[in-house]
Design an enzyme around this catalytic site. Sequence first.
Site, PDB file in Angstrom:
ATOM      1  N   VAL A 189       0.837  -1.209   0.000  1.00 44.52           N
ATOM      2  CA  VAL A 189       0.000   0.000   0.000  1.00 44.52           C
ATOM      3  C   VAL A 189       0.873   1.262   0.000  1.00 44.52           C
ATOM      4  O   VAL A 189       0.643   2.189  -0.793  1.00 44.52           O
ATOM      5  CB  VAL A 189      -0.963   0.004   1.209  1.00 44.52           C
ATOM      6  CG1 VAL A 189      -1.869   1.227   1.154  1.00 44.52           C
ATOM      7  CG2 VAL A 189      -1.808  -1.267   1.236  1.00 44.52           C
ATOM      8  N   LYS A 230      -6.792  -1.755  10.108  1.00 44.19           N
ATOM      9  CA  LYS A 230      -8.016  -2.147  10.842  1.00 44.19           C
ATOM     10  C   LYS A 230      -7.705  -2.813  12.165  1.00 44.19           C
ATOM     11  O   LYS A 230      -8.430  -2.651  13.146  1.00 44.19           O
ATOM     12  CB  LYS A 230      -8.895  -3.081  10.000  1.00 44.19           C
ATOM     13  CG  LYS A 230      -8.186  -4.319   9.458  1.00 44.19           C
ATOM     14  CD  LYS A 230      -7.937  -4.178   8.000  1.00 44.19           C
ATOM     15  CE  LYS A 230      -7.039  -5.247   7.458  1.00 44.19           C
ATOM     16  NZ  LYS A 230      -6.759  -5.040   6.042  1.00 44.19           N
ATOM     17  N   GLU A 288     -10.247   5.526   5.925  1.00 40.95           N
ATOM     18  CA  GLU A 288     -11.131   4.961   4.895  1.00 40.95           C
ATOM     19  C   GLU A 288     -10.650   3.603   4.395  1.00 40.95           C
ATOM     20  O   GLU A 288     -11.439   2.682   4.146  1.00 40.95           O
ATOM     21  CB  GLU A 288     -11.231   5.947   3.717  1.00 40.95           C
ATOM     22  CG  GLU A 288     -12.215   5.560   2.654  1.00 40.95           C
ATOM     23  CD  GLU A 288     -13.636   5.457   3.190  1.00 40.95           C
ATOM     24  OE1 GLU A 288     -14.247   6.488   3.454  1.00 40.95           O
ATOM     25  OE2 GLU A 288     -14.136   4.319   3.358  1.00 40.95           O
ATOM     26  N   GLY A 310      -1.268 -15.002  -4.745  1.00 41.17           N
ATOM     27  CA  GLY A 310      -1.040 -13.826  -3.902  1.00 41.17           C
ATOM     28  C   GLY A 310      -2.306 -13.271  -3.269  1.00 41.17           C
ATOM     29  O   GLY A 310      -2.303 -12.177  -2.703  1.00 41.17           O
ATOM     30  N   GLU A 364      -2.402 -15.111   2.365  1.00 43.58           N
ATOM     31  CA  GLU A 364      -1.099 -15.099   3.023  1.00 43.58           C
ATOM     32  C   GLU A 364      -0.584 -16.529   3.192  1.00 43.58           C
ATOM     33  O   GLU A 364      -1.362 -17.483   3.160  1.00 43.58           O
ATOM     34  CB  GLU A 364      -1.239 -14.505   4.437  1.00 43.58           C
ATOM     35  CG  GLU A 364      -1.822 -13.113   4.489  1.00 43.58           C
ATOM     36  CD  GLU A 364      -0.821 -12.042   4.101  1.00 43.58           C
ATOM     37  OE1 GLU A 364       0.394 -12.298   4.207  1.00 43.58           O
ATOM     38  OE2 GLU A 364      -1.263 -10.971   3.656  1.00 43.58           O
ATOM     39  N   LYS A 366     -12.862  -5.456  10.780  1.00 42.21           N
ATOM     40  CA  LYS A 366     -13.548  -4.448   9.955  1.00 42.21           C
ATOM     41  C   LYS A 366     -14.983  -4.247  10.455  1.00 42.21           C
ATOM     42  O   LYS A 366     -15.471  -3.124  10.535  1.00 42.21           O
ATOM     43  CB  LYS A 366     -13.538  -4.888   8.491  1.00 42.21           C
ATOM     44  CG  LYS A 366     -12.124  -4.918   7.910  1.00 42.21           C
ATOM     45  CD  LYS A 366     -12.094  -5.660   6.590  1.00 42.21           C
ATOM     46  CE  LYS A 366     -10.698  -5.740   6.030  1.00 42.21           C
ATOM     47  NZ  LYS A 366     -10.595  -6.692   4.907  1.00 42.21           N
ATOM     48  N   GLY A 375      -5.618  -4.666  -2.367  1.00 38.57           N
ATOM     49  CA  GLY A 375      -4.697  -4.421  -3.476  1.00 38.57           C
ATOM     50  C   GLY A 375      -4.110  -3.035  -3.348  1.00 38.57           C
ATOM     51  O   GLY A 375      -4.734  -2.128  -2.791  1.00 38.57           O
TER      52      GLY A 375
HETATM   53  N1  NAP Z   1      -2.431  -4.929   1.068  1.00 40.98           N
HETATM   54  C1  NAP Z   1      -3.703  -4.599   0.993  1.00 40.98           C
HETATM   55  O1  NAP Z   1      -4.373  -4.890  -0.007  1.00 40.98           O
HETATM   56  C2  NAP Z   1      -4.365  -3.848   2.112  1.00 40.98           C
HETATM   57  C3  NAP Z   1      -5.717  -3.481   1.991  1.00 40.98           C
HETATM   58  C4  NAP Z   1      -6.324  -2.740   3.015  1.00 40.98           C
HETATM   59  C5  NAP Z   1      -5.593  -2.400   4.130  1.00 40.98           C
HETATM   60  N2  NAP Z   1      -4.276  -2.810   4.227  1.00 40.98           N
HETATM   61  C6  NAP Z   1      -3.543  -2.432   5.448  1.00 40.98           C
HETATM   62  O2  NAP Z   1      -2.462  -1.569   5.072  1.00 40.98           O
HETATM   63  C7  NAP Z   1      -1.374  -1.759   5.963  1.00 40.98           C
HETATM   64  C8  NAP Z   1      -0.124  -2.097   5.148  1.00 40.98           C
HETATM   65  O3  NAP Z   1      -0.351  -3.274   4.418  1.00 40.98           O
HETATM   66  P1  NAP Z   1       0.643  -3.765   3.252  1.00 40.98           P
HETATM   67  O4  NAP Z   1      -0.056  -4.878   2.567  1.00 40.98           O
HETATM   68  O5  NAP Z   1       1.120  -2.620   2.453  1.00 40.98           O
HETATM   69  O6  NAP Z   1       1.850  -4.369   4.133  1.00 40.98           O
HETATM   70  P2  NAP Z   1       3.317  -4.754   3.665  1.00 40.98           P
HETATM   71  O7  NAP Z   1       3.376  -4.904   2.181  1.00 40.98           O
HETATM   72  O8  NAP Z   1       3.749  -5.891   4.508  1.00 40.98           O
HETATM   73  O9  NAP Z   1       4.179  -3.457   4.058  1.00 40.98           O
HETATM   74  C9  NAP Z   1       4.486  -3.146   5.377  1.00 40.98           C
HETATM   75  C10 NAP Z   1       5.551  -2.047   5.352  1.00 40.98           C
HETATM   76  O10 NAP Z   1       5.829  -1.684   6.706  1.00 40.98           O
HETATM   77  C11 NAP Z   1       7.230  -1.558   6.858  1.00 40.98           C
HETATM   78  N3  NAP Z   1       7.589  -1.810   8.249  1.00 40.98           N
HETATM   79  C12 NAP Z   1       7.448  -2.928   8.976  1.00 40.98           C
HETATM   80  N4  NAP Z   1       7.932  -2.761  10.221  1.00 40.98           N
HETATM   81  C13 NAP Z   1       8.401  -1.491  10.272  1.00 40.98           C
HETATM   82  C14 NAP Z   1       9.048  -0.718  11.271  1.00 40.98           C
HETATM   83  N5  NAP Z   1       9.297  -1.212  12.475  1.00 40.98           N
HETATM   84  N6  NAP Z   1       9.405   0.548  10.969  1.00 40.98           N
HETATM   85  C15 NAP Z   1       9.142   1.066   9.752  1.00 40.98           C
HETATM   86  N7  NAP Z   1       8.540   0.387   8.754  1.00 40.98           N
HETATM   87  C16 NAP Z   1       8.171  -0.877   9.022  1.00 40.98           C
HETATM   88  C17 NAP Z   1       7.833  -2.602   5.930  1.00 40.98           C
HETATM   89  O11 NAP Z   1       9.183  -2.240   5.626  1.00 40.98           O
HETATM   90  P3  NAP Z   1      10.107  -3.094   4.614  1.00 40.98           P
HETATM   91  O12 NAP Z   1       9.435  -2.978   3.282  1.00 40.98           O
HETATM   92  O13 NAP Z   1      11.404  -2.408   4.636  1.00 40.98           O
HETATM   93  O14 NAP Z   1      10.115  -4.491   5.153  1.00 40.98           O
HETATM   94  C18 NAP Z   1       6.888  -2.486   4.715  1.00 40.98           C
HETATM   95  O15 NAP Z   1       7.345  -1.477   3.843  1.00 40.98           O
HETATM   96  C19 NAP Z   1      -1.819  -2.860   6.944  1.00 40.98           C
HETATM   97  O16 NAP Z   1      -2.364  -2.266   8.092  1.00 40.98           O
HETATM   98  C20 NAP Z   1      -2.906  -3.591   6.169  1.00 40.98           C
HETATM   99  O17 NAP Z   1      -3.828  -4.229   7.020  1.00 40.98           O
HETATM  100  C21 NAP Z   1      -3.654  -3.501   3.255  1.00 40.98           C
END
Ligand code: NAP
Length: 437
Positions: A15, A107, A131, A189, A192, A207, A304
């Site tokens: 994201v 969430k 949001e 993908g 998880e 949610k 996504g």
């Molecule tokens: N993916 C979706 O479709 C989606 C949809 C709705 C909501 N969300 C929410 O959005 C949020 C992010 O999701 P995501 O899928 O983007 O996760 P992600 O791909 O796993 O990315 C997490 C990011 O957080 C960074 N991070 C982890 N620990 C950290 C720390 N201690 N200090 C600084 N940065 C740190 C990671 O760094 P590195 O890259 O360097 O490891 C990575 O860049 C979550 O709350 C998720 O529930 C995601």
Amino acid sequence: MAEALRVGIAGLGTVGASVARVLRDKAAELTRQCGRDIVVSAVSARDPKRDRGVDVSAAKWFDDPVKMAQTAAIDVFIELIGGDEGPARLSVKAALEAGRHVVTANKALLAKHGVALAEIAEKKGVLLNYEAAVAGGIPVIKTMREAMAGNSVNRVFGILNGTCNYILTRMEAEGISFDACLKDAQRLGYAEADPTFDIEGHDTAHKLSILTSLAFGTKIAANDIYMEGISNITQADIRAAGDLGYRIKLLGVAQRTESGIEQRVHPTMVPTASVIAQVHGVTNAVAIETDILGELLLSGPGAGGNATASAVIGDIADIAKSRPGFQHGPVFGLPAKELRPYKKAQMRSHAGGYFIRLTVHDRIGVFAAIAKRMADNDISLESIVQHAVSGEAAAQKTVILVTHETTEAAVRKAVDGITKDGHLTDKPQVIRIERAG
Ligand SMILES: NC(=O)c1ccc[n+]([C@@H]2O[C@H](COP(=O)([O-])OP(=O)(O)OC[C@H]3O[C@@H](n4cnc5c(N)ncnc54)[C@H](OP(=O)(O)O)[C@@H]3O)[C@@H](O)[C@H]2O)c1
């Protein structure tokens, strides 16, 4: 033109990187819409060397997101790290306390600490926008918080987890098992490596807890939610549902009842002709029923990078358009202090129709014994059908019952009685039927 809005992005994963990319690609359009530039002036992630697919080198790098939350170099802290504790919670709290607006997609964090964080935001007069935390790109928070003033919500329900909906959709369309669908979802993908959080309903519950608070003005209480996942749904259930004119969906449902607010997440049979039954694959949908509006259904991409970034950018743009000194609305629709303690309706008092699938010994008297247990518990049956079990299990039969409206307590008692009678050869399956238009 007003001064640029300076944002800091913590988390540059799926994201976070998408948000940085869209802010770059749509900079001119956003400036026109907001009346000021939006500049990424700080970023934080774990690995400073990782290629994010977008150049963020002009932004100041922070190893520690809490430090970034406190820097005077940002106006808005965007939390896209994830998790209900640790760096996400600490940095969001630090940002709010430092008087920064916060945008988050998290969430899990809001389900656990949302009310406490809202209190800080409201005290400091800053926005906490979220949001993207519910149903990804679907603007359901804005709809409930801003567009439905004066409405009293009776029920809110939805398909809030794309992974589960993808699996159930493929199981039905292709006749394949839950395990095979899950493996495919992981390969593509959509799921998880450890899928428990999605398939056992935790993600939907987080949610739902946020939607419940917005719908009923209650404190968020994710731990109170009754929860069943989809891992025990079989092809036999999917086929029987289809024969009866239903489709199985994992729904999160929050409903006002005589005994309190009912919150539940479980596989649900919805009429095949209903609108929510047409929501397939990774798509999400939220239905809101109110006294004034009637029923509203919002549907769209629930996850996504780009879809989620769209919701995050909308939240940032709202902040960019707001003006200093402007009094912001409360985070969960009502001031955090006015959110009422949540009066929980017990699951056993849930009222509705039920689908019950029993695998029984093929012997005389079983059918009558099942019907008697139902009658003893005042359960009126819409249908009761007996099929031979195909294949080698010739000494077994399947009995499928559909009840008229009854209670969870009655169904549990009847099914316990049938189990004790010793007629079953396999675990009974019980799936709730949900009214849906
Ligand atoms: N993916 C979706 O479709 C989606 C949809 C709705 C909501 N969300 C929410 O959005 C949020 C992010 O999701 P995501 O899928 O983007 O996760 P992600 O791909 O796993 O990315 C997490 C990011 O957080 C960074 N991070 C982890 N620990 C950290 C720390 N201690 N200090 C600084 N940065 C740190 C990671 O760094 P590195 O890259 O360097 O490891 C990575 O860049 C979550 O709350 C998720 O529930 C995601």
